[in-house]
Design a protein around this motif. Structure first.
Motif, PDB file in Angstrom:
ATOM      1  N   GLY A 123      -3.254 -19.742 -12.298  1.00 21.63           N
ATOM      2  CA  GLY A 123      -3.759 -18.529 -12.939  1.00 21.63           C
ATOM      3  C   GLY A 123      -3.004 -18.134 -14.201  1.00 21.63           C
ATOM      4  N   VAL A 124      -1.899 -18.847 -14.490  1.00 26.71           N
ATOM      5  CA  VAL A 124      -1.152 -18.531 -15.711  1.00 26.71           C
ATOM      6  C   VAL A 124      -1.979 -19.002 -16.913  1.00 26.71           C
ATOM      7  CG1 VAL A 124       0.945 -19.004 -17.023  1.00 26.71           C
ATOM      8  CG2 VAL A 124       1.058 -18.737 -14.539  1.00 26.71           C
ATOM      9  N   PRO A 125      -2.275 -18.101 -17.869  1.00 26.23           N
ATOM     10  CA  PRO A 125      -3.114 -18.489 -19.002  1.00 26.23           C
ATOM     11  C   PRO A 125      -2.496 -19.641 -19.791  1.00 26.23           C
ATOM     12  CG  PRO A 125      -2.790 -16.101 -18.961  1.00 26.23           C
ATOM     13  CD  PRO A 125      -1.867 -16.682 -17.936  1.00 26.23           C
ATOM     14  N   ALA A 126      -3.355 -20.574 -20.237  1.00 23.70           N
ATOM     15  CA  ALA A 126      -2.875 -21.763 -20.946  1.00 23.70           C
ATOM     16  C   ALA A 126      -2.130 -21.383 -22.214  1.00 23.70           C
ATOM     17  CB  ALA A 126      -4.052 -22.684 -21.272  1.00 23.70           C
ATOM     18  N   GLU A 127      -2.574 -20.300 -22.884  1.00 21.60           N
ATOM     19  CA  GLU A 127      -1.918 -19.939 -24.153  1.00 21.60           C
ATOM     20  C   GLU A 127      -0.498 -19.417 -23.923  1.00 21.60           C
ATOM     21  OE1 GLU A 127      -4.790 -18.814 -23.074  1.00 21.60           O
ATOM     22  OE2 GLU A 127      -4.991 -16.633 -23.202  1.00 21.60           O
ATOM     23  N   VAL A 128      -0.279 -18.783 -22.755  1.00 23.67           N
ATOM     24  CA  VAL A 128       1.075 -18.330 -22.428  1.00 23.67           C
ATOM     25  C   VAL A 128       1.997 -19.537 -22.265  1.00 23.67           C
ATOM     26  CG1 VAL A 128       2.487 -17.191 -20.675  1.00 23.67           C
ATOM     27  CG2 VAL A 128       0.297 -16.186 -21.358  1.00 23.67           C
ATOM     28  N   ARG A 129       1.454 -20.536 -21.550  1.00 23.89           N
ATOM     29  CA  ARG A 129       2.213 -21.772 -21.334  1.00 23.89           C
ATOM     30  C   ARG A 129       2.524 -22.445 -22.683  1.00 23.89           C
ATOM     31  NH1 ARG A 129      -0.978 -24.408 -16.869  1.00 23.89           N
ATOM     32  NH2 ARG A 129      -0.310 -22.563 -15.730  1.00 23.89           N
ATOM     33  N   ALA A 130       1.502 -22.484 -23.544  1.00 18.78           N
ATOM     34  CA  ALA A 130       1.669 -23.122 -24.859  1.00 18.78           C
ATOM     35  C   ALA A 130       2.692 -22.359 -25.694  1.00 18.78           C
ATOM     36  CB  ALA A 130       0.320 -23.186 -25.582  1.00 18.78           C
ATOM     37  N   ASP A 133       6.101 -23.299 -24.556  1.00 15.13           N
ATOM     38  CA  ASP A 133       6.438 -24.629 -25.085  1.00 15.13           C
ATOM     39  C   ASP A 133       6.783 -24.537 -26.567  1.00 15.13           C
ATOM     40  OD1 ASP A 133       6.081 -25.866 -22.676  1.00 15.13           O
ATOM     41  OD2 ASP A 133       3.979 -26.402 -23.046  1.00 15.13           O
ATOM     42  N   GLY A 134       5.979 -23.741 -27.294  1.00 13.55           N
ATOM     43  CA  GLY A 134       6.182 -23.597 -28.728  1.00 13.55           C
ATOM     44  C   GLY A 134       7.530 -22.966 -29.069  1.00 13.55           C
ATOM     45  N   MET A 135       8.007 -22.084 -28.157  1.00 14.25           N
ATOM     46  CA  MET A 135       9.305 -21.455 -28.377  1.00 14.25           C
ATOM     47  C   MET A 135      10.453 -22.371 -27.977  1.00 14.25           C
ATOM     48  SD  MET A 135       8.503 -17.624 -27.076  1.00 14.25           S
ATOM     49  CE  MET A 135      10.164 -17.012 -27.262  1.00 14.25           C
ATOM     50  N   LEU A 140      11.528 -26.799 -17.050  1.00 18.36           N
ATOM     51  CA  LEU A 140      12.114 -26.081 -15.920  1.00 18.36           C
ATOM     52  C   LEU A 140      12.239 -24.590 -16.251  1.00 18.36           C
ATOM     53  CD1 LEU A 140      13.371 -26.298 -13.082  1.00 18.36           C
ATOM     54  CD2 LEU A 140      15.605 -26.419 -14.217  1.00 18.36           C
ATOM     55  N   ARG A 141      12.724 -24.290 -17.454  1.00 22.69           N
ATOM     56  CA  ARG A 141      12.883 -22.897 -17.856  1.00 22.69           C
ATOM     57  C   ARG A 141      11.517 -22.223 -17.946  1.00 22.69           C
ATOM     58  NH1 ARG A 141      15.159 -20.639 -23.439  1.00 22.69           N
ATOM     59  NH2 ARG A 141      15.040 -18.414 -22.920  1.00 22.69           N
ATOM     60  N   ARG A 142      10.506 -22.950 -18.414  1.00 21.78           N
ATOM     61  CA  ARG A 142       9.165 -22.386 -18.514  1.00 21.78           C
ATOM     62  C   ARG A 142       8.652 -22.000 -17.127  1.00 21.78           C
ATOM     63  NH1 ARG A 142       4.980 -26.556 -19.959  1.00 21.78           N
ATOM     64  NH2 ARG A 142       4.819 -26.611 -17.695  1.00 21.78           N
ATOM     65  N   VAL A 143       8.854 -22.912 -16.153  1.00 21.30           N
ATOM     66  CA  VAL A 143       8.391 -22.638 -14.786  1.00 21.30           C
ATOM     67  C   VAL A 143       9.115 -21.421 -14.226  1.00 21.30           C
ATOM     68  CG1 VAL A 143       8.415 -23.499 -12.416  1.00 21.30           C
ATOM     69  CG2 VAL A 143       7.678 -24.994 -14.278  1.00 21.30           C
ATOM     70  N   LEU A 144      10.456 -21.388 -14.382  1.00 21.87           N
ATOM     71  CA  LEU A 144      11.245 -20.339 -13.743  1.00 21.87           C
ATOM     72  C   LEU A 144      11.078 -18.975 -14.407  1.00 21.87           C
ATOM     73  CD1 LEU A 144      14.589 -22.182 -12.879  1.00 21.87           C
ATOM     74  CD2 LEU A 144      12.655 -21.659 -11.376  1.00 21.87           C
ATOM     75  N   LEU A 148       6.506 -18.649 -12.911  1.00 31.68           N
ATOM     76  CA  LEU A 148       6.751 -18.032 -11.598  1.00 31.68           C
ATOM     77  C   LEU A 148       6.601 -16.502 -11.617  1.00 31.68           C
ATOM     78  CD1 LEU A 148       9.555 -19.975  -9.678  1.00 31.68           C
ATOM     79  CD2 LEU A 148       7.126 -19.765  -9.143  1.00 31.68           C
ATOM     80  N   PRO A 149       7.194 -15.808 -12.604  1.00 34.88           N
ATOM     81  CA  PRO A 149       6.990 -14.344 -12.613  1.00 34.88           C
ATOM     82  C   PRO A 149       5.517 -13.963 -12.724  1.00 34.88           C
ATOM     83  CG  PRO A 149       8.781 -14.948 -14.086  1.00 34.88           C
ATOM     84  CD  PRO A 149       8.169 -16.219 -13.625  1.00 34.88           C
ATOM     85  N   LEU A 150       4.747 -14.699 -13.537  1.00 35.35           N
ATOM     86  CA  LEU A 150       3.333 -14.354 -13.684  1.00 35.35           C
ATOM     87  C   LEU A 150       2.552 -14.681 -12.417  1.00 35.35           C
ATOM     88  CD1 LEU A 150       2.607 -15.387 -17.387  1.00 35.35           C
ATOM     89  CD2 LEU A 150       2.718 -13.092 -16.414  1.00 35.35           C
TER      90      LEU A 150
END
Lengths: 230, 255
Positions: A123-130, A133-135, A140-144, A148-150
């Motif tokens: 359910g995490v929006p793809a643009e949030v994930r992107a 990644d862009g930042m 691992l940090r992205r997941v944690l 996970l919070p979302l």
């Protein structure tokens, strides 16, 4: 060991004794407390181990999509075995032990936990994930710190259902000799003495409701943005 | 208690012999009698659950009322363990002359049946596309007719799924009754468990029977869905989507 469970004192004797004999309760506060804690420990251990296993299964299912159906089919199969039968059949193999209880209890938590972890992360929006990644976030940090919070509300909803269900299953385990509050239920029944049955049942309900409310509070606390939005 | 006789108590061959022994298929405590006893109380419990939950859920959802109260009741119902219900009801049952069976198990099974039936019926009717409901009203349907001829048919698959989940859970929980003095399929598990040191094949045999009965009930609902829900409704875009497994309000384990 369980004997054929017909009350030995007969129905007439049983019909006269009071629903709760308060002096019985007053006589054993320590024992009541110890069995409640025992019940709580069995529940928390099962949900904890279930959460670890479910996280691993969910990680596999998220990485390799084709494994999702076999994993949920298998966990759904575990879910449909009547628990009283599952406990009873395992006892001859692994004995009246903590291991036996946990095998069954953990199995029953897996379906809900795996499904909710996968659904939460999905359910995490793809643009949030992107954006993460862009930042320059490592995976691992992205997941944690992002995913996970979302996903927390959906995952915690699963933990809540799993916990309440496990409290109920631990009671059933107690009926066939595994300890916890279920012991009081069957003990009172076999002696046609209502007090342990009523007190045990009331404590189980209380424990389930307290855990349900506590996990609901936790859900609100870890997802402050959900409250702000509404 | 020695747990030494693992081999004999869970021996598939001995279990198969027990399951196929003609002596176990006729008489007072035979497999068919036990199945009938189990189905009787399970069926009665399902009937009461349906009568209580279905009209309430459907009407509340049609009126779009009582969402918070409804979900609170369903959640509470789920938080109360079925064994605890047996424990709380049986003293009252005995004291009021109803005996230790079947009233306690009946109340416990009704409480197990209510949440999935209610939750699915409510979500399903609530989830019907409001545009379709308005279109039906604009065509001159009365409120009753909107409910009976538009909302219910579209909600049928999800409602049936809730009833199926409830039925499977009720059948799978009913064996608990035997541990509290009652009859039914659970007696095989209860007696087999008590005699496990002697290698009693009833333990595994009874477990297989309960699992088969639950599977048969689930299968029967699959057939019922094919017969009751028109194929065009099953694929109709305006109907509520089948909930995702994680969000399925009916999902809960068999006790």
């Amino acid at each position: 060991v369980t004997s054929p469970a017909v009350p030995v004192d007969g129905v007439l004797g049983a019909a006269r004794n009071p629903i709760v004999r308060w002096e019985w309760v007053a006589d054993r506060p320590d024992e009541l407390w110890a069995r409640t804690i025992d019940h709580l420990q069995l529940t928390v251990t099962a949900v904890g181990v279930g959460l670890v296993l479910a996280s691993l299964l969910a990680a596999v299912a998220l990485r390799h999509r084709w494994t999702f159906t076999p994993i949920t089919t298998f966990t759904a199969f575990l879910y449909t075995v009547p628990s009283i039968a599952a406990f009873a059949v395992l006892v001859p193999i692994t004995g009246l032990t903590m291991l036996t209880a946990q095998i069954v209890l953990v199995s029953y938590t897996l379906l809900i936990l795996v499904r909710n972890i996968v659904a939460g992360i999905d359910g995490v929006p793809a643009e949030v994930r992107a954006a993460a990644d862009g930042m320059g976030f490592t995976p691992l940090r992205r997941v944690l710190t992002v995913e996970l919070p979302l996903a927390a509300p959906v995952i915690l909803a699963g933990v809540r259902v799993a916990t309440v269900t496990t409290v109920s299953l631990v009671t059933i385990a107690g009926v066939i000799g595994f300890g916890g509050l279920g012991t009081y239920l069957i003990d009172g029944f076999q002696r046609s003495f209502y007090t342990p049955t009523t007190v045990g049942a009331a404590l189980v309900v209380l424990l389930a409701v307290v855990l349900d409310v506590a996990l609901h509070r936790l859900e609100v606390v870890v997802t402050p943005w959900a409250r702000r939005r509404s | 208690v020695g747990e030494a006789s693992v081999v004999s108590v869970l021996d598939p061959a001995a279990t198969a012999r027990w399951l196929t022994d003609g002596a176990n298929w006729s008489g007072g405590a035979s497999i068919p009698t036990r199945v009938a006893e189990s189905l009787q109380v399970a069926g009665l419990a399902m009937g009461i659950s349906l009568a209580l939950a279905l009209p309430t859920a459907v009407v509340l959802a049609h009126l779009r009322r009582g969402e918070v109260a409804a979900s609170a009741v369903v959640n509470l119902g789920r938080a109360v363990p079925s064994v605890a219900v047996i424990g709380l009801v049986y003293p009252l049952s005995l004291r009021n002359g109803f005996g230790f069976d079947p009233l306690p198990i009946l109340v416990a099974l009704v409480l197990i049946g209510l949440p999935p039936i209610f939750a699915n019926a409510y979500t399903a009717v609530r989830g019907v596309d409001p545009g379709i409901v308005d279109a039906a009203r604009a065509m001159g349907h009365t409120e009753g007719s909107v409910l009976a001829r538009v909302e219910l048919p579209l909600a049928a698959p999800v409602i049936l799924n809730g009833v199926k989940v409830a039925a499977v859970q009720v059948v799978a929980t009913e064996p608990l009754r035997a541990f509290f003095g009652g009859p039914g399929l659970g007696t095989f598990i209860q007696l087999g468990y008590a005699n496990r040191a002697a290698g009693d094949p009833q333990l595994l045999g009874g477990t297989v029977l309960v699992a088969l009965l639950a599977a048969a009930v689930a299968g029967a609902f699959g057939v019922a869905e094919r017969m009751l829900v028109p194929r065009r409704v099953r694929r109709f875009p305006g109907g509520p989507a089948r909930p995702e497994p994680a969000a399925d309000p009916a999902a809960a384990p068999a006790s």
